[in-house]
Design a protein around this motif. Structure first.
Motif, PDB file in Angstrom:
ATOM      1  N   GLU A  68       0.900  -1.379  -0.304  1.00  0.00           N
ATOM      2  CA  GLU A  68       0.319  -0.058  -0.125  1.00  0.00           C
ATOM      3  C   GLU A  68       1.153   1.433   0.089  1.00  0.00           C
ATOM      4  OE1 GLU A  68      -2.394  -2.127   3.356  1.00  0.00           O
ATOM      5  OE2 GLU A  68      -3.431  -0.594   2.664  1.00  0.00           O
TER       6      GLU A  68
ATOM      7  N   GLY B  71      -2.787   5.425  -0.324  1.00  0.00           N
ATOM      8  CA  GLY B  71      -3.666   4.559  -0.839  1.00  0.00           C
ATOM      9  C   GLY B  71      -4.014   4.177  -1.520  1.00  0.00           C
TER      10      GLY B  71
ATOM     11  N   MET C  39      -3.215   0.261  -3.834  1.00  0.00           N
ATOM     12  CA  MET C  39      -2.912  -1.051  -3.396  1.00  0.00           C
ATOM     13  C   MET C  39      -2.232  -2.049  -4.684  1.00  0.00           C
ATOM     14  SD  MET C  39      -5.034  -4.261  -1.300  1.00  0.00           S
ATOM     15  CE  MET C  39      -5.001  -3.324   0.230  1.00  0.00           C
TER      16      MET C  39
END
Lengths: 280, 125
Positions: free
Chosen positions: A32, A36, A38
């Motif tokens: 991550e 934010g 991923m």
């Protein structure tokens, strides 16, 4: 960057009391970024639990496959977001001169090996073939290069906010070497791993096992420690454990290597559920 | 530090284990390795020669045809493999760095990796 291990085992899922601490699921790691985003590294059986942990309103996810051996893709059809409409799933993997990535994945994701085919998955699938010079995904800048492992296999260097994580789960840099480590310029994976803040590297065999498995595409734990030293990484996480190695055996092997080699880097064995913060 | 492409690393490993003389160059044509059997013919160990630009290796061995006429670099099999990206073959004479003339039969081919990456060339003789 936050790196979380969802599957650390190599070759074959190996659940059981002897493997419960390091984990029995096969390769899967989530990374991550600071904003934010991923990305998921490999889709071994560990990806099933990862999928369950993701928010239901997830819109987009990137899965970077190193190669298509079964222990790196077996969890793919059990990854929950693939069965959700409106989710964009980007699958990245090694190119072939004969078949597309989609077509090669369909060899597994189709009868008789699996009852559900790729086209029956609800998510919006996008396939991307590698190696490429550099990939940009959100805040990540990713370098994808071929490394030594049977069948084309990609290693990844993931950079974000000045920090670098290198993922080489199946890698045999000692192949063909009379002595290891060798010259940096002639060492597979060197450019990907050089100076990384975290190196996640194949640690499949004992030294004795390696002698009878040369060419299988994996490293001994000693070679992995030596590769980490050669590449001058800051932190090394052994990964892709042989399914026959129990937790207690792995403990002993790591203790022996630390005592013998006195590495200059920090070493943390990967285990399912472990999260590591990687800062620059 | 830069690292050689994986196919080139594997090619060198293969060359180190084979008994056939092998000469390996990068996409610029620079010599990056030759193996022990090649050392015996070229008259020098690779460790002593080291990396060598195409302009040097294409002339330093004084390649000649069967009648002793100099062969220009662009007619050498490895230069053809690099510039035309196709295999090439020729019988020629060379003078090794030990001063000995030898006749060799060279087959050269380009190294092309996945995604059409041009990686250099190999000559076997």
């Amino acid at each position: 960057m936050k790196v979380t291990f969802w599957g650390t085992r190599g070759s074959l899922a190996s659940p059981g009391v002897d493997t419960s601490r390091y984990g029995g699921n096969t390769s899967c790691v989530a990374v991550e970024g600071s904003e934010g985003t991923m990305i998921i590294l490999d889709a071994g059986t560990g990806i099933r639990n990862l999928g369950r942990s993701l928010p239901p309103d997830l819109k987009r996810v990137h899965i970077l496959l190193t190669h298509l051996h079964m222990d790196h893709i077996q969890g793919l059809p059990f990854f929950a977001p693939l069965r959700r409409r409106g989710v964009e799933v980007h699958l990245w993997g090694p190119a072939s001169t004969t078949l597309s990535l989609n077509a090669r994945l369909q060899k597994y994701l189709s009868p008789p090996l699996f009852p559900v085919s790729v086209r029956e998955l609800s998510a919006d699938l996008h396939f991307h073939e590698l190696p490429a010079q550099l990939i940009e995904i959100g805040e990540f800048l990713i370098n994808a290069q071929l490394i030594i492992h049977p069948n084309p296999t990609i290693g990844y260097r993931i950079q974000c906010a000045g920090a670098a994580v290198t993922y080489l789960p199946d890698h045999e840099p000692a192949l063909g070497e009379r002595t290891f480590p060798h010259e940096k310029e002639w060492t597979s994976g060197y450019a990907l791993a050089e100076g990384a803040d975290l190196l996640i590297h194949d640690s499949q065999f004992t030294e004795e096992e390696y002698q009878s498995r040369v060419g299988f595409g994996h490293s001994s734990i000693r070679q992995a420690f030596q590769f980490a030293e050669l590449t001058n990484v800051k932190h090394f996480a052994p990964f892709h454990y042989d399914p026959t190695h129990s937790d207690d055996e792995l403990d002993r092997m790591f203790e022996e290597m630390m005592a013998e080699l006195h590495p200059s880097y920090e070493m943390t064995p990967s285990r399912e559920g472990l999260s590591l913060e990687v800062a620059c | 530090m830069s690292q050689q492409e994986i196919e080139v690393i594997l090619a060198r490993h293969l060359a180190e284990y084979l008994a056939m003389p092998i000469f390996l160059v990068n996409p610029n044509g620079d010599l990056i390795f030759y193996n022990e059997p090649a050392e015996a013919i070229l008259g020098s160990r690779y460790n002593e020669t080291g990396m060598m630009p195409a302009s040097e290796w294409s002339t330093v061995f004084h390649p000649v045809d069967s009648e002793g006429r100099p062969i220009p670099p662009e007619e050498l099999p490895l230069v053809i493999a690099l510039t035309q990206r196709c295999p090439a073959h020729k019988i020629l004479g060379i003078r090794g760095l030990d001063g000995v003339m030898r006749e060799i039969e060279v087959t050269a081919f380009p190294l092309i990796g996945q995604a059409d990456r041009f990686l250099g060339g190999i000559a076997i003789f």
